[in-house]
Design a protein around this motif. Sequence first.
Motif, PDB file in Angstrom:
ATOM      1  N   ILE A 155      42.636 -51.507  93.595  1.00  0.00           N
ATOM      2  CA  ILE A 155      43.679 -52.320  92.965  1.00  0.00           C
ATOM      3  C   ILE A 155      43.300 -52.541  91.510  1.00  0.00           C
ATOM      4  O   ILE A 155      42.164 -52.929  91.203  1.00  0.00           O
ATOM      5  CB  ILE A 155      43.807 -53.683  93.676  1.00  0.00           C
ATOM      6  CG1 ILE A 155      44.219 -53.476  95.129  1.00  0.00           C
ATOM      7  CG2 ILE A 155      44.796 -54.586  92.956  1.00  0.00           C
ATOM      8  CD1 ILE A 155      44.095 -54.729  95.973  1.00  0.00           C
ATOM      9  N   HIS A 156      44.245 -52.313  90.622  1.00  0.00           N
ATOM     10  CA  HIS A 156      44.035 -52.614  89.202  1.00  0.00           C
ATOM     11  C   HIS A 156      44.150 -54.124  89.062  1.00  0.00           C
ATOM     12  O   HIS A 156      45.197 -54.707  89.305  1.00  0.00           O
ATOM     13  CB  HIS A 156      45.106 -51.890  88.372  1.00  0.00           C
ATOM     14  CG  HIS A 156      45.064 -52.217  86.917  1.00  0.00           C
ATOM     15  ND1 HIS A 156      46.205 -52.441  86.187  1.00  0.00           N
ATOM     16  CD2 HIS A 156      44.034 -52.351  86.056  1.00  0.00           C
ATOM     17  CE1 HIS A 156      45.877 -52.688  84.935  1.00  0.00           C
ATOM     18  NE2 HIS A 156      44.556 -52.647  84.830  1.00  0.00           N
ATOM     19  N   TYR A 157      43.035 -54.776  88.687  1.00  0.00           N
ATOM     20  CA  TYR A 157      43.048 -56.236  88.606  1.00  0.00           C
ATOM     21  C   TYR A 157      42.865 -56.767  87.187  1.00  0.00           C
ATOM     22  O   TYR A 157      42.930 -57.972  86.971  1.00  0.00           O
ATOM     23  CB  TYR A 157      42.004 -56.854  89.542  1.00  0.00           C
ATOM     24  CG  TYR A 157      40.586 -56.787  89.039  1.00  0.00           C
ATOM     25  CD1 TYR A 157      40.033 -57.834  88.306  1.00  0.00           C
ATOM     26  CD2 TYR A 157      39.793 -55.672  89.281  1.00  0.00           C
ATOM     27  CE1 TYR A 157      38.738 -57.774  87.840  1.00  0.00           C
ATOM     28  CE2 TYR A 157      38.493 -55.603  88.829  1.00  0.00           C
ATOM     29  CZ  TYR A 157      37.968 -56.660  88.100  1.00  0.00           C
ATOM     30  OH  TYR A 157      36.680 -56.590  87.638  1.00  0.00           O
ATOM     31  N   GLY A 158      42.653 -55.885  86.222  1.00  0.00           N
ATOM     32  CA  GLY A 158      42.504 -56.384  84.860  1.00  0.00           C
ATOM     33  C   GLY A 158      42.216 -55.269  83.873  1.00  0.00           C
ATOM     34  O   GLY A 158      41.991 -54.124  84.241  1.00  0.00           O
ATOM     35  N   ASN A 159      42.244 -55.668  82.598  1.00  0.00           N
ATOM     36  CA  ASN A 159      41.938 -54.756  81.496  1.00  0.00           C
ATOM     37  C   ASN A 159      40.835 -55.383  80.659  1.00  0.00           C
ATOM     38  O   ASN A 159      40.696 -56.605  80.608  1.00  0.00           O
ATOM     39  CB  ASN A 159      43.165 -54.547  80.604  1.00  0.00           C
ATOM     40  CG  ASN A 159      44.334 -53.962  81.348  1.00  0.00           C
ATOM     41  OD1 ASN A 159      44.168 -53.238  82.321  1.00  0.00           O
ATOM     42  ND2 ASN A 159      45.530 -54.278  80.899  1.00  0.00           N
ATOM     43  N   SER A 160      40.093 -54.555  79.978  1.00  0.00           N
ATOM     44  CA  SER A 160      39.113 -55.066  79.038  1.00  0.00           C
ATOM     45  C   SER A 160      39.866 -55.738  77.894  1.00  0.00           C
ATOM     46  O   SER A 160      40.773 -55.148  77.311  1.00  0.00           O
ATOM     47  CB  SER A 160      38.256 -53.922  78.502  1.00  0.00           C
ATOM     48  OG  SER A 160      37.490 -54.353  77.412  1.00  0.00           O
ATOM     49  N   PRO A 161      39.515 -56.979  77.552  1.00  0.00           N
ATOM     50  CA  PRO A 161      40.241 -57.661  76.478  1.00  0.00           C
ATOM     51  C   PRO A 161      40.031 -57.017  75.107  1.00  0.00           C
ATOM     52  O   PRO A 161      40.900 -57.087  74.252  1.00  0.00           O
ATOM     53  CB  PRO A 161      39.695 -59.085  76.502  1.00  0.00           C
ATOM     54  CG  PRO A 161      38.440 -59.030  77.287  1.00  0.00           C
ATOM     55  CD  PRO A 161      38.505 -57.821  78.170  1.00  0.00           C
ATOM     56  N   SER A 162      38.895 -56.362  74.917  1.00  0.00           N
ATOM     57  CA  SER A 162      38.613 -55.781  73.605  1.00  0.00           C
ATOM     58  C   SER A 162      38.926 -54.285  73.520  1.00  0.00           C
ATOM     59  O   SER A 162      39.045 -53.750  72.424  1.00  0.00           O
ATOM     60  CB  SER A 162      37.145 -56.008  73.241  1.00  0.00           C
ATOM     61  OG  SER A 162      36.315 -55.398  74.209  1.00  0.00           O
ATOM     62  N   GLU A 163      39.045 -53.623  74.679  1.00  0.00           N
ATOM     63  CA  GLU A 163      39.309 -52.188  74.681  1.00  0.00           C
ATOM     64  C   GLU A 163      40.432 -51.883  75.666  1.00  0.00           C
ATOM     65  O   GLU A 163      40.202 -51.818  76.875  1.00  0.00           O
ATOM     66  CB  GLU A 163      38.037 -51.418  75.039  1.00  0.00           C
ATOM     67  CG  GLU A 163      36.910 -51.674  74.047  1.00  0.00           C
ATOM     68  CD  GLU A 163      35.660 -50.897  74.398  1.00  0.00           C
ATOM     69  OE1 GLU A 163      35.688 -49.669  74.245  1.00  0.00           O
ATOM     70  OE2 GLU A 163      34.692 -51.536  74.814  1.00  0.00           O
ATOM     71  N   PRO A 164      41.648 -51.697  75.183  1.00  0.00           N
ATOM     72  CA  PRO A 164      42.798 -51.534  76.078  1.00  0.00           C
ATOM     73  C   PRO A 164      42.765 -50.273  76.924  1.00  0.00           C
ATOM     74  O   PRO A 164      43.535 -50.146  77.869  1.00  0.00           O
ATOM     75  CB  PRO A 164      43.995 -51.519  75.121  1.00  0.00           C
ATOM     76  CG  PRO A 164      43.435 -51.168  73.790  1.00  0.00           C
ATOM     77  CD  PRO A 164      42.026 -51.661  73.774  1.00  0.00           C
ATOM     78  N   ASN A 165      41.872 -49.350  76.633  1.00  0.00           N
ATOM     79  CA  ASN A 165      41.790 -48.128  77.426  1.00  0.00           C
ATOM     80  C   ASN A 165      40.805 -48.257  78.596  1.00  0.00           C
ATOM     81  O   ASN A 165      40.586 -47.301  79.334  1.00  0.00           O
ATOM     82  CB  ASN A 165      41.392 -46.935  76.549  1.00  0.00           C
ATOM     83  CG  ASN A 165      40.038 -47.107  75.916  1.00  0.00           C
ATOM     84  OD1 ASN A 165      39.708 -48.187  75.418  1.00  0.00           O
ATOM     85  ND2 ASN A 165      39.237 -46.060  75.920  1.00  0.00           N
ATOM     86  N   ILE A 166      40.239 -49.446  78.804  1.00  0.00           N
ATOM     87  CA  ILE A 166      39.339 -49.674  79.938  1.00  0.00           C
ATOM     88  C   ILE A 166      40.065 -50.516  80.977  1.00  0.00           C
ATOM     89  O   ILE A 166      40.440 -51.656  80.722  1.00  0.00           O
ATOM     90  CB  ILE A 166      38.030 -50.356  79.501  1.00  0.00           C
ATOM     91  CG1 ILE A 166      37.291 -49.459  78.506  1.00  0.00           C
ATOM     92  CG2 ILE A 166      37.167 -50.666  80.723  1.00  0.00           C
ATOM     93  CD1 ILE A 166      36.006 -50.045  77.983  1.00  0.00           C
ATOM     94  N   LEU A 167      40.254 -49.930  82.159  1.00  0.00           N
ATOM     95  CA  LEU A 167      40.946 -50.599  83.257  1.00  0.00           C
ATOM     96  C   LEU A 167      39.926 -51.019  84.303  1.00  0.00           C
ATOM     97  O   LEU A 167      38.982 -50.277  84.609  1.00  0.00           O
ATOM     98  CB  LEU A 167      41.976 -49.663  83.888  1.00  0.00           C
ATOM     99  CG  LEU A 167      42.982 -49.015  82.941  1.00  0.00           C
ATOM    100  CD1 LEU A 167      43.960 -48.150  83.717  1.00  0.00           C
ATOM    101  CD2 LEU A 167      43.717 -50.058  82.144  1.00  0.00           C
ATOM    102  N   LEU A 168      40.127 -52.191  84.889  1.00  0.00           N
ATOM    103  CA  LEU A 168      39.214 -52.741  85.887  1.00  0.00           C
ATOM    104  C   LEU A 168      39.851 -52.643  87.263  1.00  0.00           C
ATOM    105  O   LEU A 168      41.016 -53.011  87.444  1.00  0.00           O
ATOM    106  CB  LEU A 168      38.901 -54.199  85.556  1.00  0.00           C
ATOM    107  CG  LEU A 168      38.430 -54.462  84.117  1.00  0.00           C
ATOM    108  CD1 LEU A 168      38.292 -55.959  83.881  1.00  0.00           C
ATOM    109  CD2 LEU A 168      37.143 -53.728  83.827  1.00  0.00           C
TER     110      LEU A 168
END
Length: 101
Positions: free
Chosen positions: A58-71
């Motif tokens: 499940i995609h639960y977040g994004n890196s706040p400083s790097e929009p190309n990093i998905l959590l």
Amino acid sequence: MEQDKAPEIYYSDKYYDDKYEYRHVVLPDCYAKHVPKDRLLSEVEWRGLGIQMSHGWIHYGNSPSEPNILLFKREFTGDVNPRQQQILQFHKILQQREKNL
């Protein structure tokens, strides 16, 4: 004739807490414009970006400083998760060392 290579997607190793396993995915910078800033991606959407992972993530977040990093996360469903196994192994090693002292 050299074919154009698609930009590579980086998949982190998995990391754990007591309930979930996690990983982050680093998309090439050129993909960042396709990641919405105001919501999470559905599985169909992140697979559409070329992300390939087994089911249940499940995609639960994004890196706040790097929009190309998905959590991503998924609930751990095994008997003993790897984090707990490491803790158990560590305690066994400590016990063995204490016996040898």
